[in-house]
Design an enzyme around this catalytic site. Structure first.
Site, PDB file in Angstrom:
ATOM      1  N   HIS A  12       0.831  -1.210   0.000  1.00  0.00           N
ATOM      2  CA  HIS A  12       0.000   0.000   0.000  1.00  0.00           C
ATOM      3  C   HIS A  12       0.866   1.261   0.000  1.00  0.00           C
ATOM      4  O   HIS A  12       0.686   2.161  -0.838  1.00  0.00           O
ATOM      5  CB  HIS A  12      -0.913  -0.008   1.226  1.00  0.00           C
ATOM      6  CG  HIS A  12      -1.796   1.199   1.329  1.00  0.00           C
ATOM      7  ND1 HIS A  12      -3.093   1.221   0.872  1.00  0.00           N
ATOM      8  CD2 HIS A  12      -1.566   2.443   1.842  1.00  0.00           C
ATOM      9  CE1 HIS A  12      -3.625   2.406   1.077  1.00  0.00           C
ATOM     10  NE2 HIS A  12      -2.714   3.172   1.674  1.00  0.00           N
ATOM     11  N   GLU A  13       1.782   1.319   0.935  1.00  0.00           N
ATOM     12  CA  GLU A  13       2.611   2.523   1.043  1.00  0.00           C
ATOM     13  C   GLU A  13       3.591   2.644  -0.125  1.00  0.00           C
ATOM     14  O   GLU A  13       3.931   3.753  -0.535  1.00  0.00           O
ATOM     15  CB  GLU A  13       3.373   2.522   2.372  1.00  0.00           C
ATOM     16  CG  GLU A  13       2.477   2.515   3.608  1.00  0.00           C
ATOM     17  CD  GLU A  13       1.486   3.668   3.646  1.00  0.00           C
ATOM     18  OE1 GLU A  13       1.775   4.733   3.060  1.00  0.00           O
ATOM     19  OE2 GLU A  13       0.423   3.507   4.257  1.00  0.00           O
ATOM     20  N   HIS A  35       1.921   4.591  -2.825  1.00  0.00           N
ATOM     21  CA  HIS A  35       2.051   6.038  -2.602  1.00  0.00           C
ATOM     22  C   HIS A  35       3.463   6.514  -2.941  1.00  0.00           C
ATOM     23  O   HIS A  35       3.645   7.541  -3.609  1.00  0.00           O
ATOM     24  CB  HIS A  35       1.772   6.369  -1.129  1.00  0.00           C
ATOM     25  CG  HIS A  35       0.345   6.173  -0.706  1.00  0.00           C
ATOM     26  ND1 HIS A  35      -0.723   6.607  -1.454  1.00  0.00           N
ATOM     27  CD2 HIS A  35      -0.172   5.607   0.424  1.00  0.00           C
ATOM     28  CE1 HIS A  35      -1.851   6.316  -0.813  1.00  0.00           C
ATOM     29  NE2 HIS A  35      -1.543   5.706   0.318  1.00  0.00           N
TER      30      HIS A  35
END
Length: 375
Positions: free
Chosen positions: A27-28, A31
């Site tokens: 997920h990160e 980003h």
């Protein structure tokens, strides 16, 4: 699939950390990669929250760190006031234009939106990759939609379904496997539907309403779902493993991911309508407990759990609540319509409300975890 002989408690911590850190990392990283591509400076990439346990600074000036509370993670961009990407307006106002362009808030609107959306999208991609790998390596278990038994007093008996019936459609949608029916009815307790069957050479359409039923899984966990009371067996259902080509495996993985998404929305609709109770919402304790239990079935089963949770976390982050990714995207949608960002005061109030909502949800889910353990 070979099972692991260790107990759920022995596997709880390592299994939980594996699942959570995998999902958080992907997920990160979504980003991070899109942010870097967009020219935004990344200050911190953290696994977990709270005090730092270990870390280092890379050549781009990003601090990579492992923090004490492994219940998530975050990427902090240049110009952010905190881990929730709340803008530091005072610091931003003091920056020269050349530096402001490197901040998250100073990036163009589409770059900010892409960077924020990349996290949840990465979660969906992770699920598809995991499921594709499982389907390619181990195949997919398939059972034909043929009824071998009808439970006495069940909704199926009331509807007139009989052993030997072949399930053809449900609410007009084609039924291909027995699991298609189970998946559809499980999230629709108390909702009248039409089920099409073939009996001999005759096709019938029967009205049926799944009953809300509490069941207990192999680990003793209790849950509620819609049940119509039909079973199949190895002979009637022609149970088999179908080996898929890479292209077919990806297609099936996309379909399975879509089923998880629609199932989640159906569950939320059931909560709102009161057809299901909210005590099935689980928090970190439940995730840890489930991870330990599933790990006893083998690493592949644990990977499948990671795929399901990755989709769930992606959906959660897309909720339009400030401090979550969906809240940021909501602000950007308003900015696109207004032609200017939402005011600082309004954002500040929204972030405080959003934080209160998220904390309330976490407390409620954790309370459910505790009561289920002691109940």
């Amino acid at each position: 699939m070979q099972s692991i002989t260790a107990s759920p408690m022995a596997l709880l911590i390592p299994a939980f950390l594996f699942v959570i850190l995998l999902i958080v990392f992907v997920h990160e990283m979504g980003h991070y990669l899109v942010g870097r591509w967009s020219g935004i400076r990344i200050m911190t990439f953290s696994f977990g929250f709270g005090p730092e346990l270990a870390g280092f600074i890379d050549k781009h000036g990003t601090r990579w760190k492992l923090s004490a509370i492994p219940l998530g993670g975050y990427v902090r961009f240049y110009g952010d006031a905190d881990a929730a990407s709340t803008p530091d307006f005072d610091a931003l106002a003091a920056l020269p234009e050349s530096e402001r362009q490197k901040t998250f808030l100073g990036a163009k609107l589409w770059k900010r939106a892409a960077t924020v959306a990349a996290g949840p999208i990465a979660n969906f991609i992770l699920a598809i990759v995991i499921l594709s790998g499982i389907f390619m390596a181990y195949g997919k278990s398939v059972t034909d939609p043929v009824v071998s038994e009808v439970r006495a007093g069940s909704a199926a008996e009331t509807a007139g379904i009989k052993p030997g019936d072949v399930l053809l459609t449900i609410d007009g949608s084609k039924v291909e496997t027995f699991d298609d029916v189970r998946r559809y009815v499980s999230v629709r307790p108390g909702i009248a539907m039409q089920i099409g069957v073939r009996r001999g050479g005759e096709e019938l359409t029967l009205p049926i309403t799944p009953l809300l039923t509490e069941i207990t899984d192999r680990f003793g966990n209790k849950m509620e779902m819609g049940i119509i009371g039909i079973l199949t067996d190895k002979s009637a259902g022609n149970m088999r493993i179908v080996h898929l080509s890479p292209m077919a495996a990806v297609g099936e993985a996309v379909r399975e991911t879509g089923n998880i998404v629609t199932g989640t929305f159906d569950y939320i609709a059931n909560l709102i309508s009161g057809r299901m109770k909210a005590d099935q919402l689980g928090g970190p304790i439940k995730v840890a407990q489930t991870s330990g239990q599933i790990a006893t079935l083998g690493f592949v089963a644990l990977l499948h759990l990671a795929a399901v949770l990755s989709v769930s976390i992606g959906l959660l982050n897309l909720m339009p609540i400030p401090v979550l990714d969906g809240g940021h995207l909501m602000f950007y949608a308003v900015e696109a319509l207004r032609g200017k960002p939402v005011g600082e005061a309004a954002q500040g109030i929204a972030y405080r409300i959003g934080m209160a909502l998220v904390l309330s949800l976490m407390i409620f889910a954790t309370w459910n975890d505790i009561t289920s353990l002691i109940g």
